[in-house]
Design a protein around this motif. Structure first.
Motif, PDB file in Angstrom:
ATOM      1  N   VAL A  45      15.275  10.151   3.224  1.00  0.00           N
ATOM      2  CA  VAL A  45      13.596   9.310   3.732  1.00  0.00           C
ATOM      3  C   VAL A  45      13.926   8.228   4.597  1.00  0.00           C
ATOM      4  O   VAL A  45      14.598   7.375   4.810  1.00  0.00           O
ATOM      5  N   LYS A  75       2.019   2.616   5.957  1.00  0.00           N
ATOM      6  CA  LYS A  75       1.764   2.790   4.174  1.00  0.00           C
ATOM      7  C   LYS A  75      -0.497   1.935   4.565  1.00  0.00           C
ATOM      8  O   LYS A  75      -1.183   1.858   3.421  1.00  0.00           O
ATOM      9  N   ASP A 123       3.496  12.579   1.884  1.00  0.00           N
ATOM     10  CA  ASP A 123       3.349  11.344   2.066  1.00  0.00           C
ATOM     11  C   ASP A 123       1.951   9.782   1.862  1.00  0.00           C
ATOM     12  O   ASP A 123       2.491   8.875   1.286  1.00  0.00           O
ATOM     13  N   TYR A 145       4.447   9.102  -1.599  1.00  0.00           N
ATOM     14  CA  TYR A 145       4.791   7.961  -0.342  1.00  0.00           C
ATOM     15  C   TYR A 145       4.170   6.252  -0.876  1.00  0.00           C
ATOM     16  O   TYR A 145       5.032   5.741  -0.671  1.00  0.00           O
ATOM     17  N   ARG A 146       3.235   6.585   0.038  1.00  0.00           N
ATOM     18  CA  ARG A 146       2.635   5.112   0.132  1.00  0.00           C
ATOM     19  C   ARG A 146       2.241   4.941  -1.679  1.00  0.00           C
ATOM     20  O   ARG A 146       1.932   3.340  -1.293  1.00  0.00           O
ATOM     21  N   ALA A 179       3.913   5.249  -4.477  1.00  0.00           N
ATOM     22  CA  ALA A 179       5.296   4.700  -4.940  1.00  0.00           C
ATOM     23  C   ALA A 179       6.124   3.235  -4.967  1.00  0.00           C
ATOM     24  O   ALA A 179       6.243   2.992  -3.698  1.00  0.00           O
ATOM     25  N   LEU A 217      11.672   5.531  -6.450  1.00  0.00           N
ATOM     26  CA  LEU A 217      11.854   7.204  -6.831  1.00  0.00           C
ATOM     27  C   LEU A 217      12.592   6.988  -7.108  1.00  0.00           C
ATOM     28  O   LEU A 217      14.019   6.777  -7.564  1.00  0.00           O
TER      29      LEU A 217
END
Length: 316
Positions: free
Chosen positions: A213, A221, A304, A307-308, A310, A313
């Motif tokens: 990433v 974000k 995305d 990911y925003r 999280a 990971l």
């Protein structure tokens, strides 16, 4: 898709394409910056190529996939296209249709469903090809025999024994260990995603470009849930299948979380294409059933949004 996400895979693709063109005496317009060194083996200026605003290539680039399913491997090719490193025509070759084809078409890529020989009969200005995943080994060999510069991006970790097993699961009639070995020895540039993978396959002309990433752009974000109003979120992103152990991820999460209500697990990547994948999705959902802290989502090209959400990971 964010600009940050679009850069994933561009370094691998741009550097590999530049190398095979260079080694075959093809033209690159304009000249690659003098800071970039193109070497027959080893590392070269992939970062400089991926971030160059002046790199332009002419003719047709052919990108070859094993299918058009929604997957991380196909996302790498999409990122390469979206990164704008090729200014000529781009044609994608796939043996079958699939939902990810729309993503390429939206970027102006022509899609051809069929075999490589048929495509080469129709398009006579192919300058370079990029093949993706180990299941395109037979295409790599055919392109090499046609003297078309080819870069081959590997994603799998399939040692001897596991290779045969995984090909059998997919009912792949085009690929054998012998065909893979021929491609590894003959392809002008084999891109591995880590040094250990390169050691496993031992390509004749290999380079390592790490997949990960990238550093996000400012404001990526925006729109995410405020940290103060959501639980701590663990994200498992990838095709839900036995090789990626999401069932174990559920078990480990539940053991870790206990009775806590301030944590959650989001699993993204349920796909309903192959029988063994569908069975495994059922197994994962059954393990998570009744636990409101665990979410299982289908594959998506819009990663995305996850990911925003999280904080951690999770790799299993």
């Amino acid at each position: 898709m964010s600009r940050a996400a679009a850069l994933v895979g561009v370094a691998s693709g741009a550097a590999a394409v530049a190398y095979v063109l260079y080694s075959h005496g093809r033209r690159i317009l304009p000249t690659i910056p003098t800071t970039v060194k193109l070497l027959p083996n080893g590392t070269f200026g992939s970062e400089a190529l991926a971030t160059s605003a002046t790199l332009a290539l002419e003719g047709t680039l052919v990108i070859c996939t094993q299918n058009l399913a929604v997957s991380g491997a196909n996302q790498v090719l999409l990122n390469l296209v979206e990164g704008g490193m090729w200014t000529g025509s781009i044609v994608l070759l796939s043996p079958s249709v699939g939902p990810f084809g729309k993503e390429f078409a939206d970027l102006g890529v022509s899609i051809y469903i069929g075999q490589i020989e048929e495509l080469l009969e129709r398009i006579r200005d192919v300058r370079v090809a990029v093949c993706n995943t180990i299941m395109t080994a037979h295409i790599v060999n055919k392109l090499t025999k046609h003297s078309i510069p080819t870069a081959w991006i590997l994603h799998e970790w399939w040692p001897s024994g596991m290779l045969e097993e995984e090909l059998a699961k997919r009912n792949d009639k085009n690929t054998t260990p012998e065909i893979v070995r021929e491609a590894l020895d003959g392809c002008p540039r084999v891109v591995s995603v880590c040094a250990a993978q390169q050691q496993l396959y031992k390509p004749g002309h290999g380079v390592v470009n790490f997949v990960g990433v990238p550093a996000p752009v400012v404001g990526w974000k925006i729109g995410a849930e405020p940290v103060t109003s959501r639980p701590i979120t663990l994200l498992s992103l990838g095709i839900v299948c036995p090789r990626k152990n999401q069932h174990w991820a559920v078990q480990v999460f539940q053991a870790f979380a206990g009775a806590r209500k301030d944590v959650r697990l989001i699993i993204v990547g349920a796909r309903y294409v192959r029988d063994y994948e569908m069975e495994y999705v059922k197994k994962v959902k059954a393990a998570a059933e009744g636990d409101s802290r665990i979410e299982v989502h289908d594959v998506t090209s819009d990663v995305d949004q996850f990911y925003r959400r999280a904080d951690v990971l999770l790799f299993t």
